[in-house]
Design an enzyme around this catalytic site. Structure first.
Site, PDB file in Angstrom:
ATOM      1  N   GLU A  56       0.819  -1.218   0.000  1.00  0.00           N
ATOM      2  CA  GLU A  56       0.000   0.000   0.000  1.00  0.00           C
ATOM      3  C   GLU A  56       0.856   1.273   0.000  1.00  0.00           C
ATOM      4  O   GLU A  56       1.676   1.476   0.894  1.00  0.00           O
ATOM      5  CB  GLU A  56      -0.934  -0.010   1.223  1.00  0.00           C
ATOM      6  CG  GLU A  56      -1.898   1.159   1.198  1.00  0.00           C
ATOM      7  CD  GLU A  56      -3.060   1.022   2.171  1.00  0.00           C
ATOM      8  OE1 GLU A  56      -3.439  -0.106   2.517  1.00  0.00           O
ATOM      9  OE2 GLU A  56      -3.585   2.064   2.577  1.00  0.00           O
ATOM     10  N   LYS A 111      -8.225  -0.844  10.920  1.00  0.00           N
ATOM     11  CA  LYS A 111      -7.557  -1.272   9.681  1.00  0.00           C
ATOM     12  C   LYS A 111      -6.325  -0.406   9.451  1.00  0.00           C
ATOM     13  O   LYS A 111      -5.258  -0.891   9.046  1.00  0.00           O
ATOM     14  CB  LYS A 111      -8.545  -1.178   8.516  1.00  0.00           C
ATOM     15  CG  LYS A 111      -8.063  -1.800   7.203  1.00  0.00           C
ATOM     16  CD  LYS A 111      -7.225  -0.882   6.351  1.00  0.00           C
ATOM     17  CE  LYS A 111      -6.805  -1.580   5.055  1.00  0.00           C
ATOM     18  NZ  LYS A 111      -5.905  -0.735   4.255  1.00  0.00           N
ATOM     19  N   ASP A 116       3.077 -14.397  11.068  1.00  0.00           N
ATOM     20  CA  ASP A 116       1.754 -14.716  10.543  1.00  0.00           C
ATOM     21  C   ASP A 116       0.829 -13.501  10.693  1.00  0.00           C
ATOM     22  O   ASP A 116       0.319 -13.217  11.781  1.00  0.00           O
ATOM     23  CB  ASP A 116       1.226 -15.926  11.345  1.00  0.00           C
ATOM     24  CG  ASP A 116      -0.108 -16.441  10.855  1.00  0.00           C
ATOM     25  OD1 ASP A 116      -0.823 -15.693  10.168  1.00  0.00           O
ATOM     26  OD2 ASP A 116      -0.440 -17.594  11.182  1.00  0.00           O
ATOM     27  N   HIS A 176      -2.020  10.601  -0.474  1.00  0.00           N
ATOM     28  CA  HIS A 176      -2.112   9.295  -1.099  1.00  0.00           C
ATOM     29  C   HIS A 176      -1.968   9.428  -2.618  1.00  0.00           C
ATOM     30  O   HIS A 176      -1.213   8.713  -3.251  1.00  0.00           O
ATOM     31  CB  HIS A 176      -3.488   8.715  -0.741  1.00  0.00           C
ATOM     32  CG  HIS A 176      -3.612   7.276  -1.032  1.00  0.00           C
ATOM     33  ND1 HIS A 176      -2.995   6.313  -0.265  1.00  0.00           N
ATOM     34  CD2 HIS A 176      -4.278   6.618  -1.996  1.00  0.00           C
ATOM     35  CE1 HIS A 176      -3.298   5.142  -0.758  1.00  0.00           C
ATOM     36  NE2 HIS A 176      -4.065   5.295  -1.808  1.00  0.00           N
TER      37      HIS A 176
HETATM   38  C1  MEV Z   1      -6.395   3.095   4.510  1.00  0.00           C
HETATM   39  O1  MEV Z   1      -5.674   1.938   4.165  1.00  0.00           O
HETATM   40  C2  MEV Z   1      -6.458   3.273   6.008  1.00  0.00           C
HETATM   41  C3  MEV Z   1      -7.339   4.403   6.494  1.00  0.00           C
HETATM   42  O2  MEV Z   1      -8.648   4.248   5.961  1.00  0.00           O
HETATM   43  C4  MEV Z   1      -7.344   4.342   7.996  1.00  0.00           C
HETATM   44  C5  MEV Z   1      -8.342   5.270   8.651  1.00  0.00           C
HETATM   45  O3  MEV Z   1      -9.356   5.633   8.023  1.00  0.00           O
HETATM   46  O4  MEV Z   1      -8.121   5.600   9.837  1.00  0.00           O
HETATM   47  C6  MEV Z   1      -6.856   5.750   6.000  1.00  0.00           C
END
Ligand code: MEV
Length: 386
Positions: A84, A262, A278, A376
């Site tokens: 990513e 996430k 893992d 990004h």
């Molecule tokens: C993207 O991979 C992760 C985010 O969505 C985390 C978040 O929203 O806190 C940017």
């Protein structure tokens, strides 16, 4: 179109023969065959062939290094394997914001894992639990006989817990053998011990052991880290206030909490992957821990200090090791441990937690300020050569 997926004993073939078999079945052009063949040199092909089955190539994932980390007073470069964009840059940026305030402080972590034995057909679960507790030492001894090397090194089974579980097919007993895995992630040792104590549990309780397996909800192996992120570097008090509001949203909204976590795992898993550990085990543990004893919630907490800086804390189970499995077999994993100067599983779990916290702060800051897409897309454009 694939002519057949029944490729016989593909595992008995050499890597080269396998590539030919797959190329034939899929009608791959010669260029694709060459691409698979050149994806690993002969030495790496040998290693990978021992790691998983039916190997036909190596799938490259970028390995980046995050800068600016200071963890428990020690400077560390952090190896991150991730596909990513922005993740490595964001972690480095957040670590820079914590640096002038001493960096990350991580608590000691014990490598305690749970081996679960599910006992079914138990007449009286309460009596079975009492019997198990009464025989705890015997159970521990049987478990420890399975792994003299671990025991000699100071690890091994520590205690036995048992719980009643009411289900639609009757009451069951959930036995937890708690095992100190030291510098190993521990799945092999734990699974072996869980299998070996099962007959004894059957003898003493009359119940029937069914599942005997590690639990990825590693509640006794929780890594905790905290850091102070500089108000000015974050963008000022308005950004800090917006971050707090963003976290409150996650505290009260599960849709947001899942994405919040996430983002944490973007960093944590990249380190776990770089060390051949893992990722699924750590991710399962993290998300289950986020809902352990309460509704699903963020793995981080934040508040503002009197000077207006952002204080962040993270808490998540990190079941990782530095011996055994892919960590030992994969030369890149060994190299990453070396880059990070990891001296034990505990240190690695502290780094994973610190990076998770940094990643979270970076995402929250970007989301609460300019939005995530700006940075990004800048990195994305670089990829596309624009
Ligand atoms: C993207 O991979 C992760 C985010 O969505 C985390 C978040 O929203 O806190 C940017």
């Amino acid at each position: 179109m694939v002519t057949t997926s029944g490729l016989g004993k593909l595992y008995e073939k050499t890597v080269k023969e396998r590539i030919e078999a797959v190329a034939g079945a899929c009608n791959l052009p010669p260029g694709a065959v060459a691409e698979l063949e050149s994806s690993m040199d002969p030495a790496m092909a040998k290693i990978l062939d021992l790691m998983v089955e039916n190997v036909i190539g190596a799938f490259q994932i970028p390995l980046g290094v995050a800068t600016n980390f200071v963890i428990n007073g020690k400077e560390r470069l952090v190896a991150m394997a991730t596909e990513e964009p922005s993740v490595v840059a964001a972690a480095s940026n957040a670590a820079r914001m914590a640096r002038s305030h001493g960096g990350f402080v991580a608590d000691p972590v014990e490598s305690l894992m749970i081996g679960q034995v599910q006992l079914v057909d138990v007449d009286d679960a309460g009596a079975a639990i009492a019997t198990i507790k009464g025989n705890e030492k015997r159970i521990i001894d049987v478990a420890n006989e399975q792994d003299p090397v671990l025991v000699k090194a100071g690890g091994g089974a520590r205690r036995v817990d048992a719980f009643k579980v009411d289900t639609s097919v009757g009451a069951m007993v959930d036995v937890h053998v708690v095992i100190d895995c030291l510098d190993a992630m521990g799945a092999n040792a734990v699974n072996t011990m869980a299998e070996k104590v099962a007959p004894l549990l059957c003898d003493i309780t009359g119940g029937r052991p069914l599942l005997r397996i590690i639990s990825n909800l590693a509640v006794h192996r929780v890594a905790r880290a905290r850091a102070t992120f500089d108000k000015e570097l974050l963008g000022g008090s308005e950004v800090v206030a917006a971050v707090i509001q963003a976290v409150e949203f996650a505290n009260h909204d599960m849709y947001r909490a899942a994405t919040h976590n996430k983002g944490i795992m973007n960093g944590a898993s990249a380190v776990v992957r770089a060390t051949g550990n893992d990722t699924r085990a750590v991710e399962a543990g993290a998300h289950a821990y986020a809902a352990w004893g309460h509704p699903y919630r963020p793995l981080t907490r934040f508040r503002v200090d009197p000077a207006g800086n952002l204080l962040g804390e993270i808490e998540l189970p990190v079941a990782v090791g530095i011996v055994g499995g892919a960590t030992k077999a994969h030369p890149m994993a060994q190299l990453c441990l070396r880059i990070m100067e990891i001296d034990g599983a505990q240190t690695l779990s502290q780094v994973v937690a610190s990076v998770g916290l940094a990643q979270n702060v970076a995402a929250l800051r970007a989301l609460a300020a300019e939005g995530i897409q700006k940075g990004h897309m800048k990195l994305h454009a670089r990829k596309l050569g624009r």
